[in-house]
Design a protein around this motif. Structure first.
Motif, PDB file in Angstrom:
ATOM      1  N   LEU A 281      -6.589  -8.442  -1.871  1.00  0.00           N
ATOM      2  CA  LEU A 281      -5.273  -9.062  -2.020  1.00  0.00           C
ATOM      3  C   LEU A 281      -4.144  -8.040  -2.190  1.00  0.00           C
ATOM      4  O   LEU A 281      -3.085  -8.182  -1.564  1.00  0.00           O
ATOM      5  N   PRO A 282      -4.316  -6.989  -3.027  1.00  0.00           N
ATOM      6  CA  PRO A 282      -3.233  -6.008  -3.144  1.00  0.00           C
ATOM      7  C   PRO A 282      -2.898  -5.338  -1.812  1.00  0.00           C
ATOM      8  O   PRO A 282      -1.740  -5.006  -1.552  1.00  0.00           O
ATOM      9  N   MET A 283      -3.909  -5.153  -0.978  1.00  0.00           N
ATOM     10  CA  MET A 283      -3.699  -4.515   0.327  1.00  0.00           C
ATOM     11  C   MET A 283      -2.804  -5.360   1.227  1.00  0.00           C
ATOM     12  O   MET A 283      -2.108  -4.840   2.098  1.00  0.00           O
ATOM     13  N   MET A 284      -2.780  -6.675   1.011  1.00  0.00           N
ATOM     14  CA  MET A 284      -2.047  -7.584   1.890  1.00  0.00           C
ATOM     15  C   MET A 284      -0.625  -7.854   1.414  1.00  0.00           C
ATOM     16  O   MET A 284       0.146  -8.521   2.108  1.00  0.00           O
ATOM     17  N   THR A 285      -0.251  -7.343   0.250  1.00  0.00           N
ATOM     18  CA  THR A 285       1.061  -7.659  -0.323  1.00  0.00           C
ATOM     19  C   THR A 285       2.209  -7.173   0.552  1.00  0.00           C
ATOM     20  O   THR A 285       3.090  -7.948   0.944  1.00  0.00           O
ATOM     21  N   GLU A 286       2.228  -5.886   0.875  1.00  0.00           N
ATOM     22  CA  GLU A 286       3.327  -5.332   1.668  1.00  0.00           C
ATOM     23  C   GLU A 286       3.406  -5.947   3.068  1.00  0.00           C
ATOM     24  O   GLU A 286       4.501  -6.358   3.497  1.00  0.00           O
ATOM     25  N   PRO A 287       2.282  -6.044   3.809  1.00  0.00           N
ATOM     26  CA  PRO A 287       2.365  -6.688   5.134  1.00  0.00           C
ATOM     27  C   PRO A 287       2.895  -8.115   5.066  1.00  0.00           C
ATOM     28  O   PRO A 287       3.659  -8.535   5.933  1.00  0.00           O
ATOM     29  N   LEU A 288       2.499  -8.868   4.023  1.00  0.00           N
ATOM     30  CA  LEU A 288       2.957 -10.249   3.896  1.00  0.00           C
ATOM     31  C   LEU A 288       4.450 -10.315   3.611  1.00  0.00           C
ATOM     32  O   LEU A 288       5.171 -11.147   4.182  1.00  0.00           O
ATOM     33  N   LEU A 289       4.950  -9.422   2.759  1.00  0.00           N
ATOM     34  CA  LEU A 289       6.379  -9.407   2.445  1.00  0.00           C
ATOM     35  C   LEU A 289       7.212  -9.057   3.681  1.00  0.00           C
ATOM     36  O   LEU A 289       8.330  -9.563   3.845  1.00  0.00           O
ATOM     37  N   PRO A 360       3.080  -6.563  11.384  1.00  0.00           N
ATOM     38  CA  PRO A 360       2.251  -6.872  10.209  1.00  0.00           C
ATOM     39  C   PRO A 360       0.806  -6.393  10.366  1.00  0.00           C
ATOM     40  O   PRO A 360       0.179  -5.974   9.387  1.00  0.00           O
ATOM     41  N   MET A 361       0.260  -6.439  11.591  1.00  0.00           N
ATOM     42  CA  MET A 361      -1.093  -5.945  11.818  1.00  0.00           C
ATOM     43  C   MET A 361      -1.176  -4.449  11.568  1.00  0.00           C
ATOM     44  O   MET A 361      -2.122  -3.957  10.944  1.00  0.00           O
ATOM     45  N   ARG A 362      -0.172  -3.710  12.025  1.00  0.00           N
ATOM     46  CA  ARG A 362      -0.156  -2.258  11.786  1.00  0.00           C
ATOM     47  C   ARG A 362       0.040  -1.950  10.303  1.00  0.00           C
ATOM     48  O   ARG A 362      -0.539  -0.986   9.785  1.00  0.00           O
ATOM     49  N   LEU A 363       0.852  -2.739   9.625  1.00  0.00           N
ATOM     50  CA  LEU A 363       1.049  -2.538   8.185  1.00  0.00           C
ATOM     51  C   LEU A 363      -0.242  -2.781   7.418  1.00  0.00           C
ATOM     52  O   LEU A 363      -0.523  -2.106   6.416  1.00  0.00           O
ATOM     53  N   GLY A 369       5.222   4.395   8.897  1.00  0.00           N
ATOM     54  CA  GLY A 369       6.377   4.932   8.190  1.00  0.00           C
ATOM     55  C   GLY A 369       7.314   3.825   7.721  1.00  0.00           C
ATOM     56  O   GLY A 369       7.384   2.757   8.342  1.00  0.00           O
ATOM     57  N   TRP A 370       8.055   4.086   6.652  1.00  0.00           N
ATOM     58  CA  TRP A 370       8.936   3.060   6.074  1.00  0.00           C
ATOM     59  C   TRP A 370       9.989   2.601   7.061  1.00  0.00           C
ATOM     60  O   TRP A 370      10.439   1.449   7.026  1.00  0.00           O
ATOM     61  N   TRP A 371      10.401   3.503   7.971  1.00  0.00           N
ATOM     62  CA  TRP A 371      11.475   3.187   8.899  1.00  0.00           C
ATOM     63  C   TRP A 371      11.012   2.291  10.046  1.00  0.00           C
ATOM     64  O   TRP A 371      11.848   1.640  10.697  1.00  0.00           O
ATOM     65  N   GLU A 372       9.725   2.270  10.316  1.00  0.00           N
ATOM     66  CA  GLU A 372       9.226   1.532  11.482  1.00  0.00           C
ATOM     67  C   GLU A 372       9.438   0.021  11.367  1.00  0.00           C
ATOM     68  O   GLU A 372       9.987  -0.601  12.294  1.00  0.00           O
ATOM     69  N   PRO A 373       9.023  -0.636  10.279  1.00  0.00           N
ATOM     70  CA  PRO A 373       9.304  -2.073  10.177  1.00  0.00           C
ATOM     71  C   PRO A 373      10.799  -2.372  10.103  1.00  0.00           C
ATOM     72  O   PRO A 373      11.256  -3.414  10.599  1.00  0.00           O
TER      73      PRO A 373
END
Length: 416
Positions: A281-289, A360-363, A369-373
């Protein structure tokens, strides 16, 4: 009795002002249209049933996973021995099992002789009886013992024999086995279960966007053409600006799509916390946001085009031809996104609409990198602005054309 008189033009001026006030654009018009779209959808039985079935399937699958995990529980075995040496071997076997499963346990029952142990096994009171015979050890079982227990006892017997033989030879087991061990190392640095979760979650993100865009897009087009076919749109357009009609439809369906997606994802995450995959679950937090703004931007970028496709049709039967380009585009984007690899996949994650699936798949996979999304989302917003301009123009020009299906070229030539 006196009569009040007015200058000749005053009464007509008041009437005109009153009529202008009634027809003046109200900033609440789009909100009224949006609330109507939401209310109609939330009272639609097909919508409620399909959403309910989807929730039941998600809860059922996650509940089954949790049930299986709970039923599996800790592994427990029972072994009968007739000597202290046998007890020591079973203790070593338990350590072998616990190296693979923390909660595994092996209970030991001490009896007077091998015959008593065999009787307990045949009566079903033990998984096996370990007895020492000439030349080694024997595990008695009724119809074959558990394979994991047999392997653990075999390792323990081998270790006990090596220890005894090493002592007899005046050496130790580590010295005796020096250089005889083979170790394996996974150089990929990836957890197999984690990789599976990344792939499945990424595909689900893509499927949610694809289904929402297709389902609600067709719903927008249907709503437009039904109002146009019944001539209700002519009444609506007399009191509500056409721009407000379009804005309300787009925002109403966007809220519905986002709400349904958030509900499904929320239930899935809550259910996932009760399974063995909760550690991911922690791994999915950033991609979900990041997925949330990508979902909204991608959906809005297409919503106005769906409304335009509905406006180009004059009857419900025309929708198949007017919405076909959008449907094929969505299918193409979805299929291509799931099959891109390497540099092409990275480049595709910056392409508007396709980025809603790929970024989101790549995240989830990491290394972004932070700039990519940020750049990908900005590109989607710019693309959405352009599609809104084109879609709203087509919608406004074709909405009042009720004599037949309007082609794209004809709509661009019309005034509106």
């Amino acid at each position: 009795m006196s009569l009040e008189t007015r200058p000749p033009g005053e009464a007509s001026d008041d009437a005109a002002a009153s009529q202008a006030g009634a027809l003046a654009p109200d900033h609440r018009d789009w909100a009224l249209v949006a609330s109507r779209e939401i209310r109609v959808k939330l009272t639609d039985r097909n919508f409620l049933v399909s959403t309910g079935i989807t929730l039941v399937l998600i809860i059922g699958l996650l509940g089954l996973q949790a049930f299986i995990a709970a039923r599996s529980g800790a592994t427990e075995y029972s072994v009968v021995v007739s000597s202290a040496q046998g007890e020591a071997i079973v203790g070593q076997a338990e350590a072998v099992l616990q190296a693979q499963e923390d909660d595994a346990s092996v209970s030991v029952t001490r009896v007077g002789d091998a015959a008593a142990g065999e009787a307990l096994v045949t009566e079903g009171d033990a998984d096996g009886a370990l007895t020492q015979r000439q030349g080694g050890w024997t595990l008695l079982s009724d119809g074959g013992g558990p394979a994991e227990l047999e392997r653990a006892l075999a390792d323990a017997v081998r270790q006990a024999a090596l220890t005894a033989n090493a002592e007899a030879a005046g050496t130790s087991v580590p010295e005796l086995l020096s250089g005889a061990e083979l170790t394996t190392e996974d150089v990929s640095g990836e957890d197999a279960a984690e990789e599976v979760v990344q792939i499945v979650a990424g595909i689900l993100f893509g499927v949610l966007f694809y289904m929402a865009s297709l389902t609600y897009g067709i719903s927008i087009a249907n709503s437009v053409v039904e109002e146009k076919q019944s001539r209700i749109v002519e009444i609506l357009a007399a009191v509500i600006p056409v721009r407000a009609l379009l804005t309300g439809k787009v925002l109403g369906n966007t809220l519905l799509a986002f709400g349904q997606m958030a509900l499904l994802v929320g239930v899935s995450l809550i259910g996932l916390s009760f399974t063995e995959f909760d550690r991911f679950l922690p791994m999915m937090t950033e991609p979900l946001l990041w997925y949330l703004p990508f979902f909204v931007a991608g959906f809005v970028a297409l919503a106005c085009m769906w409304a335009a496709a509905g406006a180009l049709a004059s009857r419900t039967e025309d929708l198949q031809s007017t919405t076909l380009p959008l449907t094929l585009t969505l299918v193409l984007v979805f299929v291509v996104a799931l099959n891109l690899e390497g540099a092409a996949r990275t480049a595709g994650s910056f392409v508007p609409v396709m980025s809603t699936i790929l970024m989101p798949m790549r995240l989830l996979e990491g290394g972004v990198g932070w700039w990519e999304p940020v750049a990908a989302l900005a590109a989607t917003v710019v693309f959405g602005y352009l599609t809104i301009l084109v879609g709203s123009t087509l919608y406004r020009r074709a909405l009042m054309q009720t004599q037949g299906r309007v082609t794209l070229r004809q709509a661009m030539r019309l005034k509106g």
